[in-house]
Design an enzyme around this catalytic site. Structure first.
Site, mmCIF file in Angstrom:
data_model
loop_
_atom_site.group_PDB
_atom_site.id
_atom_site.type_symbol
_atom_site.label_atom_id
_atom_site.label_comp_id
_atom_site.label_asym_id
_atom_site.label_seq_id
_atom_site.Cartn_x
_atom_site.Cartn_y
_atom_site.Cartn_z
ATOM 1 N N PHE A 128 0.801 -1.057 -0.047
ATOM 2 C CA PHE A 128 0.055 -0.137 -0.080
ATOM 3 C C PHE A 128 0.980 1.359 -0.076
ATOM 4 O O PHE A 128 1.966 1.396 0.586
ATOM 5 C CB PHE A 128 -0.922 -0.132 1.312
ATOM 6 C CG PHE A 128 -2.006 0.842 1.237
ATOM 7 C CD1 PHE A 128 -3.144 0.762 0.763
ATOM 8 C CD2 PHE A 128 -1.759 2.356 1.818
ATOM 9 C CE1 PHE A 128 -4.234 1.620 0.771
ATOM 10 C CE2 PHE A 128 -2.719 3.182 2.130
ATOM 11 C CZ PHE A 128 -4.141 2.793 1.236
ATOM 12 N N ASP A 205 1.542 -4.848 8.690
ATOM 13 C CA ASP A 205 0.344 -4.152 8.527
ATOM 14 C C ASP A 205 -0.966 -4.763 8.420
ATOM 15 O O ASP A 205 -1.066 -5.727 7.444
ATOM 16 C CB ASP A 205 0.497 -3.107 7.399
ATOM 17 C CG ASP A 205 -0.730 -2.146 7.144
ATOM 18 O OD1 ASP A 205 -1.721 -2.646 7.426
ATOM 19 O OD2 ASP A 205 -0.347 -0.967 6.709
ATOM 20 N N TYR A 230 -11.305 1.109 10.111
ATOM 21 C CA TYR A 230 -12.361 1.738 9.359
ATOM 22 C C TYR A 230 -12.748 0.742 8.176
ATOM 23 O O TYR A 230 -13.931 1.100 7.589
ATOM 24 C CB TYR A 230 -12.480 3.106 8.792
ATOM 25 C CG TYR A 230 -10.840 3.439 8.145
ATOM 26 C CD1 TYR A 230 -10.582 3.000 6.931
ATOM 27 C CD2 TYR A 230 -9.816 4.030 8.880
ATOM 28 C CE1 TYR A 230 -9.727 3.187 6.256
ATOM 29 C CE2 TYR A 230 -8.733 4.181 8.155
ATOM 30 C CZ TYR A 230 -8.432 4.046 6.951
ATOM 31 O OH TYR A 230 -7.405 4.351 6.227
ATOM 32 N N LYS A 231 -11.875 -0.202 7.993
ATOM 33 C CA LYS A 231 -12.394 -1.245 6.935
ATOM 34 C C LYS A 231 -13.323 -2.157 7.446
ATOM 35 O O LYS A 231 -14.309 -1.837 7.722
ATOM 36 C CB LYS A 231 -10.875 -1.622 6.513
ATOM 37 C CG LYS A 231 -10.454 -0.535 5.574
ATOM 38 C CD LYS A 231 -8.951 -0.884 5.165
ATOM 39 C CE LYS A 231 -8.137 0.241 4.468
ATOM 40 N NZ LYS A 231 -6.885 0.235 4.183
ATOM 41 N N ARG A 379 -11.628 -3.999 -7.437
ATOM 42 C CA ARG A 379 -11.817 -4.796 -6.222
ATOM 43 C C ARG A 379 -13.002 -4.995 -6.021
ATOM 44 O O ARG A 379 -13.757 -4.254 -6.088
ATOM 45 C CB ARG A 379 -10.882 -4.171 -5.094
ATOM 46 C CG ARG A 379 -9.474 -3.894 -5.307
ATOM 47 C CD ARG A 379 -8.864 -3.658 -4.028
ATOM 48 N NE ARG A 379 -9.361 -2.492 -3.459
ATOM 49 C CZ ARG A 379 -8.998 -1.827 -2.471
ATOM 50 N NH1 ARG A 379 -7.962 -2.318 -1.798
ATOM 51 N NH2 ARG A 379 -9.502 -0.546 -2.115
HETATM 52 C C1 LIG Z 1 -5.913 1.493 4.357
HETATM 53 C C2 LIG Z 1 -4.578 0.921 4.425
HETATM 54 C C3 LIG Z 1 -3.709 1.881 5.189
HETATM 55 C C4 LIG Z 1 -4.490 3.443 5.751
HETATM 56 O O1 LIG Z 1 -3.571 4.208 6.258
HETATM 57 P P1 LIG Z 1 -4.351 5.571 6.613
HETATM 58 O O2 LIG Z 1 -3.047 5.980 7.848
HETATM 59 O O3 LIG Z 1 -5.452 5.175 7.596
HETATM 60 O O4 LIG Z 1 -4.737 6.450 5.716
HETATM 61 C C5 LIG Z 1 -2.288 1.640 5.184
HETATM 62 N N1 LIG Z 1 -2.008 0.591 4.824
HETATM 63 C C6 LIG Z 1 -2.753 -0.330 4.593
HETATM 64 C C7 LIG Z 1 -2.162 -1.790 3.926
HETATM 65 C C8 LIG Z 1 -3.986 -0.190 4.117
HETATM 66 O O5 LIG Z 1 -4.707 -1.159 3.608
#
Ligand SMILES: *Cc1c(COP(=O)(O)O)cnc(C)c1O
Length: 417
Positions: A128, A205, A230-231, A379
């Site tokens: 990501f 992560d 939030y996911k 997705r």
């Molecule tokens: C959604 C996601 C993030 C989001 O990071 P934020 O700091 O909340 O914007 C980070 N890493 C991964 C792998 C994600 O899927």
């Protein structure tokens, strides 16, 4: 098999679904099919009541006196998340900041505590963006070399491919447990062992795994982890993130944001920073109480179903989607960009198509919400708490219908972005 037959099959699966009742605990927009719960989970009804209670009673009436019950929320909600979803014993998980900030704090803590001869960071070139950028920034500001590994684009990081990038100069490895694009599920225990063999620490992560994969941080020998809520955890837009630091490591590492919430005897307001020895040393400043209360309510709803049931349904949903892919999408010019084995993926699948971007927009016009990822990926997220088999059937069918209308490789329609 025809659309009608598949729809009947979806209805049978929905009727047998032990989580159907759980889905009623969420607000479902009547006119839309939501296949993007991996970006933002749907709203649990209980979250609204909790937010109202916080504002009307704890804040409006209790005012500053309510801090007595708020101060330990980051750890209380963290412990709950840890035991219900992360396989972490109490005292190792805290809710704080955003995932990006937590990535920075924990990665910096490892780098700053590394001996001089360990000057390499290992990352995943497919990770990501924020994960990659944080490593890039840390490498530049602290004089580390960033080694980016190209893992298999469908099957993601594995211990064997990682091993070729590991040696005794590596301080830190950062990987996602579930890949945000392909959905590939990594073997944490094997990767932790490979890194430990050269004395490197792994930061995981868990953003796309938390809530849909039974995670065993303690049992699998994890040192450090972060993730967002939030996911699949349905904590709401901008909900605070979490971090995990294995207990033995907590007093050894020092994170770079020296804030008063990590300070010993915080309210003595002493002259110098002396961090606590427990997981609170990874906190920074005043926690977002509104977000914490809403997250607490969402976790209660999900925990009542249990992560094992959520996992089982995620596998069933993605299996159903892969079956429909074979039936309907192959001949419409799509490729599957996720692992075929349910045990090897999270709760979404990726498909690619030359017209993916315009297809995604036109799906949206039909009320089917998915997401597009550059350059050619769509997705389909199947959050198990809220997605019905019927949603998957109708979503994939719409995608097929739209793709068959547009010859592959043609330009997006005017105004299609
Ligand atoms: C959604 C996601 C993030 C989001 O990071 P934020 O700091 O909340 O914007 C980070 N890493 C991964 C792998 C994600 O899927």
């Amino acid at each position: 098999m025809s659309h009608d037959e598949q729809l009947a099959q979806a209805a049978r699966l929905d009727a047998q679904d032990p989580l159907a009742e759980l889905a009623e605990s969420f607000v479902r927009p009547a006119d839309r099919i939501y296949l993007d719960g991996n970006s933002l989970g749907m709203a649990p009804r209980a979250a609204m009541g909790r937010a109202r209670q916080l504002i009307e009673q704890e804040w409006a009436t209790g005012l500053v006196g309510s801090w007595d019950s708020w101060l330990d929320l980051p750890l209380r909600v963290g412990d709950r998340l840890g035991s219900d979803f992360l396989g972490a014993a109490p005292g190792q998980v805290a809710i704080s900041d955003s995932t990006t900030v937590n990535l920075f704090k924990l990665a910096a803590a490892v780098l700053d505590g590394s001996p001089r001869e360990r000057r390499v960071i290992v990352g995943d070139r497919g990770n990501f963006p924020t994960d990659r950028y944080v490593l890039e920034g840390l490498a530049a500001s602290r004089g580390f070399q960033l080694r980016s590994v190209d893992f298999d684009p469908v099957h993601g990081p594995d211990a064997e491919a990682l091993s070729s990038a590991l040696d005794d100069r590596v301080a830190l490895v950062l990987l996602s447990q579930v890949d945000y694009r392909s959905s590939a599920l990594a073997d944490m225990a094997a990767i932790n062992r490979a890194a430990a063999a050269v004395g490197a620490r792994v930061l995981w992560d868990l953003s796309h795994a938390a809530g849909v994969v039974p995670i065993r941080l303690d049992q699998d020998g994890c040192d450090l982890a972060v993730g967002c809520t939030y996911k699949y955890l349905a904590g709401g837009p901008g909900a605070p993130a979490f971090l995990y630091v294995r207990r033995e490591l907590q007093p050894q590492l020092r994170q770079p944001v020296w804030g008063w919430f990590g300070q010993r005897d915080q309210f003595l307001m002493g002259p110098h920073y002396q961090p606590l020895d427990d997981v609170r040393r990874y906190l920074t400043g005043t926690p977002p109480i509104l977000g914490l209360r809403v997250l607490e309510a969402s976790l209660e709803v999900l925990a009542a179903a249990g992560v094992e049931a959520l996992r089982a349904k995620a596998e069933q949903l993605t299996d159903f989607a892969v079956g429909l892919f074979d039936l309907w999408l192959v001949e419409a010019g799509f490729q599957l960009t996720s692992p075929r084995a349910a045990a090897s993926r999270g709760a979404h699948i990726g498909v690619s198509h030359p017209d993916a971007e315009s297809l995604c927009l036109r799906l949206l016009e039909r009320g089917v919400i998915t997401d597009f990822r550059q350059p050619d990926r769509i997705r389909l997220g199947m959050a198990p708490a809220t997605t019905r088999f019927r949603d998957v059937c109708e979503g994939v069918w719409s995608l097929r219908q739209l793709a068959l209308e547009v010859p592959a490789g043609s330009a997006p329609p005017a105004g299609g972005g």
